[in-house]
Design a protein around this motif. Sequence first.
Motif, PDB file in Angstrom:
ATOM      1  N   HIS A  46       0.830  -1.213   0.000  1.00  0.00           N
ATOM      2  CA  HIS A  46       0.000   0.000   0.000  1.00  0.00           C
ATOM      3  C   HIS A  46       0.860   1.258   0.000  1.00  0.00           C
ATOM      4  N   GLU A  47       1.932   1.267   0.798  1.00  0.00           N
ATOM      5  CA  GLU A  47       2.800   2.455   0.870  1.00  0.00           C
ATOM      6  C   GLU A  47       3.507   2.730  -0.454  1.00  0.00           C
ATOM      7  N   ALA A  48       3.640   1.693  -1.289  1.00  0.00           N
ATOM      8  CA  ALA A  48       4.245   1.887  -2.609  1.00  0.00           C
ATOM      9  C   ALA A  48       3.255   2.503  -3.600  1.00  0.00           C
ATOM     10  N   GLY A  49       2.004   2.664  -3.167  1.00  0.00           N
ATOM     11  CA  GLY A  49       1.002   3.259  -4.039  1.00  0.00           C
ATOM     12  C   GLY A  49       0.153   2.253  -4.784  1.00  0.00           C
ATOM     13  N   ILE A  50       0.243   0.984  -4.404  1.00  0.00           N
ATOM     14  CA  ILE A  50      -0.553  -0.076  -5.034  1.00  0.00           C
ATOM     15  C   ILE A  50      -1.743  -0.359  -4.127  1.00  0.00           C
ATOM     16  N   PRO A  51      -2.967  -0.150  -4.605  1.00  0.00           N
ATOM     17  CA  PRO A  51      -4.128  -0.198  -3.702  1.00  0.00           C
ATOM     18  C   PRO A  51      -4.569  -1.586  -3.253  1.00  0.00           C
ATOM     19  N   VAL A  52      -4.264  -2.631  -4.031  1.00  0.00           N
ATOM     20  CA  VAL A  52      -4.767  -3.968  -3.688  1.00  0.00           C
ATOM     21  C   VAL A  52      -3.600  -4.888  -3.343  1.00  0.00           C
ATOM     22  N   ALA A  53      -3.576  -5.328  -2.091  1.00  0.00           N
ATOM     23  CA  ALA A  53      -2.495  -6.189  -1.596  1.00  0.00           C
ATOM     24  C   ALA A  53      -3.091  -7.498  -1.094  1.00  0.00           C
ATOM     25  N   GLY A  54      -2.304  -8.574  -1.243  1.00  0.00           N
ATOM     26  CA  GLY A  54      -2.790  -9.867  -0.784  1.00  0.00           C
ATOM     27  C   GLY A  54      -1.661 -10.792  -0.410  1.00  0.00           C
ATOM     28  N   VAL A  55      -2.038 -11.965   0.059  1.00  0.00           N
ATOM     29  CA  VAL A  55      -1.045 -12.971   0.446  1.00  0.00           C
ATOM     30  C   VAL A  55      -1.393 -14.296  -0.206  1.00  0.00           C
ATOM     31  N   MET A  56      -0.375 -15.090  -0.420  1.00  0.00           N
ATOM     32  CA  MET A  56      -0.582 -16.446  -0.900  1.00  0.00           C
ATOM     33  C   MET A  56      -0.759 -17.373   0.303  1.00  0.00           C
ATOM     34  N   VAL A  57      -1.694 -18.278   0.165  1.00  0.00           N
ATOM     35  CA  VAL A  57      -1.923 -19.292   1.194  1.00  0.00           C
ATOM     36  C   VAL A  57      -1.246 -20.564   0.715  1.00  0.00           C
ATOM     37  N   GLU A  58      -0.031 -20.753   1.196  1.00  0.00           N
ATOM     38  CA  GLU A  58       0.759 -21.924   0.830  1.00  0.00           C
ATOM     39  C   GLU A  58       1.193 -22.714   2.054  1.00  0.00           C
ATOM     40  N   ILE A  59       1.081 -22.090   3.212  1.00  0.00           N
ATOM     41  CA  ILE A  59       1.499 -22.699   4.468  1.00  0.00           C
ATOM     42  C   ILE A  59       0.244 -22.950   5.305  1.00  0.00           C
ATOM     43  N   PRO A  60       0.071 -24.146   5.842  1.00  0.00           N
ATOM     44  CA  PRO A  60      -1.155 -24.458   6.593  1.00  0.00           C
ATOM     45  C   PRO A  60      -1.477 -23.471   7.708  1.00  0.00           C
ATOM     46  N   SER A  61      -0.456 -22.873   8.334  1.00  0.00           N
ATOM     47  CA  SER A  61      -0.723 -21.942   9.432  1.00  0.00           C
ATOM     48  C   SER A  61      -1.638 -20.807   8.987  1.00  0.00           C
ATOM     49  N   VAL A  62      -1.416 -20.303   7.776  1.00  0.00           N
ATOM     50  CA  VAL A  62      -2.229 -19.191   7.279  1.00  0.00           C
ATOM     51  C   VAL A  62      -3.654 -19.639   6.983  1.00  0.00           C
ATOM     52  N   ALA A  63      -3.805 -20.842   6.450  1.00  0.00           N
ATOM     53  CA  ALA A  63      -5.153 -21.353   6.179  1.00  0.00           C
ATOM     54  C   ALA A  63      -5.944 -21.517   7.477  1.00  0.00           C
ATOM     55  N   LEU A  64      -5.272 -21.960   8.517  1.00  0.00           N
ATOM     56  CA  LEU A  64      -5.960 -22.235   9.780  1.00  0.00           C
ATOM     57  C   LEU A  64      -6.389 -20.966  10.506  1.00  0.00           C
ATOM     58  N   ILE A  65      -5.745 -19.843  10.230  1.00  0.00           N
ATOM     59  CA  ILE A  65      -6.155 -18.558  10.824  1.00  0.00           C
ATOM     60  C   ILE A  65      -6.508 -17.573   9.716  1.00  0.00           C
ATOM     61  N   ALA A  66      -7.142 -18.086   8.673  1.00  0.00           N
ATOM     62  CA  ALA A  66      -7.454 -17.264   7.501  1.00  0.00           C
ATOM     63  C   ALA A  66      -8.334 -16.070   7.856  1.00  0.00           C
ATOM     64  N   ASP A  67      -9.196 -16.218   8.857  1.00  0.00           N
ATOM     65  CA  ASP A  67     -10.047 -15.089   9.246  1.00  0.00           C
ATOM     66  C   ASP A  67      -9.213 -13.923   9.752  1.00  0.00           C
ATOM     67  N   ARG A  68      -8.182 -14.224  10.558  1.00  0.00           N
ATOM     68  CA  ARG A  68      -7.325 -13.172  11.086  1.00  0.00           C
ATOM     69  C   ARG A  68      -6.396 -12.614  10.000  1.00  0.00           C
ATOM     70  N   VAL A  69      -5.963 -13.460   9.104  1.00  0.00           N
ATOM     71  CA  VAL A  69      -5.104 -13.009   8.008  1.00  0.00           C
ATOM     72  C   VAL A  69      -5.874 -12.079   7.076  1.00  0.00           C
ATOM     73  N   LEU A  70      -7.079 -12.478   6.683  1.00  0.00           N
ATOM     74  CA  LEU A  70      -7.858 -11.656   5.759  1.00  0.00           C
ATOM     75  C   LEU A  70      -8.329 -10.356   6.402  1.00  0.00           C
ATOM     76  N   ALA A  71      -8.334 -10.296   7.714  1.00  0.00           N
ATOM     77  CA  ALA A  71      -8.665  -9.037   8.376  1.00  0.00           C
ATOM     78  C   ALA A  71      -7.567  -8.000   8.180  1.00  0.00           C
ATOM     79  N   GLN A  72      -6.366  -8.451   7.754  1.00  0.00           N
ATOM     80  CA  GLN A  72      -5.218  -7.561   7.621  1.00  0.00           C
ATOM     81  C   GLN A  72      -4.821  -7.293   6.166  1.00  0.00           C
TER      82      GLN A  72
END
Length: 562
Positions: free
Chosen positions: A402-428
């Motif tokens: 976002h600070e680089a001026g790109i409005p849409v940022a996201g993450v790849m879900v490749e590690i199970p930890s992120v999938a298991l807390i996807a609600d908290r990840v997508l909140a960010q």
Amino acid sequence: MEVQELVGVGIGTGIVVGPVLHASRQAAAAPTDAASTIGAEAELDRARTALAAVSQQLRERAEAADEATRDVLEAQALMTEDPALLDGVEAGLASGVTAEKAVADAFAEFAALLADAGEYFAERAADLHDLSDRAVAVLQGRSTDLVVDPGHPYVLVARDLAPADTAVLDLDRVLAFVTSEGGPTSHTAILARQRGIVALVGAGGVESLPDGTQVIVDAERGRVFVDPDAAELADAEARIAAREAEASAPAGPGALADGTPVKLLANLGKPGEAKGAVEMGAEGVGLFRTEFLFLDSADAPTVEEQTESYREVLEAFPGKRVVVRLLDAGADKPLAFLSPGEEENPALGKRGLRALRASEQVLQDQLTALAAADAATDAELWVMAPMVATVEETRFVTRAIHEAGIPVAGVMVEIPSVALIADRVLAQTDFASIGTNDLTQYTMAADRQLGSVAALQDPWHPAVLRLVSEVGAAGAASGKPVGVCGEAAADPLLAVVLAGLGVTSLSMSPTALSDVRVSLARYSMDDARAIAHAALAASEAADAREAARAAADTTTAGKIPA
């Protein structure tokens, strides 16, 4: 008379009719324990010459191959040049055997050591055996090439197909690949998806069919019908005609039968692939791999060089989504200026975002270039980070984008930890994209580059599907998009399952778009959820695939013509 059926794993939903032709090489005797008559030193010279010849052949074929095959061939060439391999040959020659025997034993020992140690190399077990065969063939003075030139279209049958073999095939004459070994992530399967060739892998018994045998290869049913009768042939021809009509129809947006949109996007590895993706009906790009700019370079490319390449891709998709993955260095993509060097297990080491955080100037330069390319074009740029494991990492990279001026940022879900807390990840962050290849690897503890555990590398496994469902549910609850950009998206039936699990976009090799679009259009969202539920209730990957097929066949729209 009942038509004989052979069962395997279909790649795509294609169907063809044609004669069998076996991939074969000039016959040769297996190396024996016979004593050398010329001495160890002379045998070592022979071995060095043979390995060098194989390396040169692989590199020559790599130059003319597609990107995925080229990467594998270059990795194989490096393996034939590995000093550890030659040390093994030299140790074997000390016992007085011939170069043929020492080379074969060294490759076998090397493969066993790699499998036991879990090291990360960009090749599969079948490829190791192929390298050994090629080196021994050179030593025996025989050709290493497949003997495949019937002068007419054919169904190519083999135990498995090595990258060096497929690199020289006239694919315009290959109606289908059918292998007795391999799985949905084998080189044969990947090549078939990339080139839009009908394929069936793991079809036990197919090697017993004589050359010239008429067969129907039905990828959708996962069957080979041997010596089909008139009724089977008529059904096959009708389905081929229907598929051709569907393929020739204007490519509309991806959607389920009830109109629920499922955006169909393309995976791209370099800017030059954008034009073909547009022609095949891609609604945008779901994964643009930026590593092409960085490979084979001692230094990172300049911001200006990066900007020009990114702009080329963005210009091909005005008004459409283009998802760019930040540099995913490390593991099987080492970079001299970024990778950490030797690691015990680089697949679990400093790769992806971890490597970028250790060299933040590389990250900042890439974001600067992407922002500049975005400002100069009309595409809808989304940027995502690979190998994210925590909420803290999610916050860090989202803020940086976002600070680089790109409005849409996201993450790849490749590690199970992120999938298991996807609600908290997508909140960010703004969106998530599931890389099913790595997610499966880490869920099943099965290195996706090791043939010895290839059977576990199957995105149909219910454990993987459950993780996908967690991300899908989190996306639905937060109102944020969830995509899939791994090989799973190119499987027409699995695409329906993914939609039923809450995935809102699918990104794949452009050649797979048509089959997936047709498959999605057969089912409503209620159907997709029921099919997904059936797959989730299974215990094994193969059972999940069959359960999904059975559930799909119970829907009126999903029935395959009999």
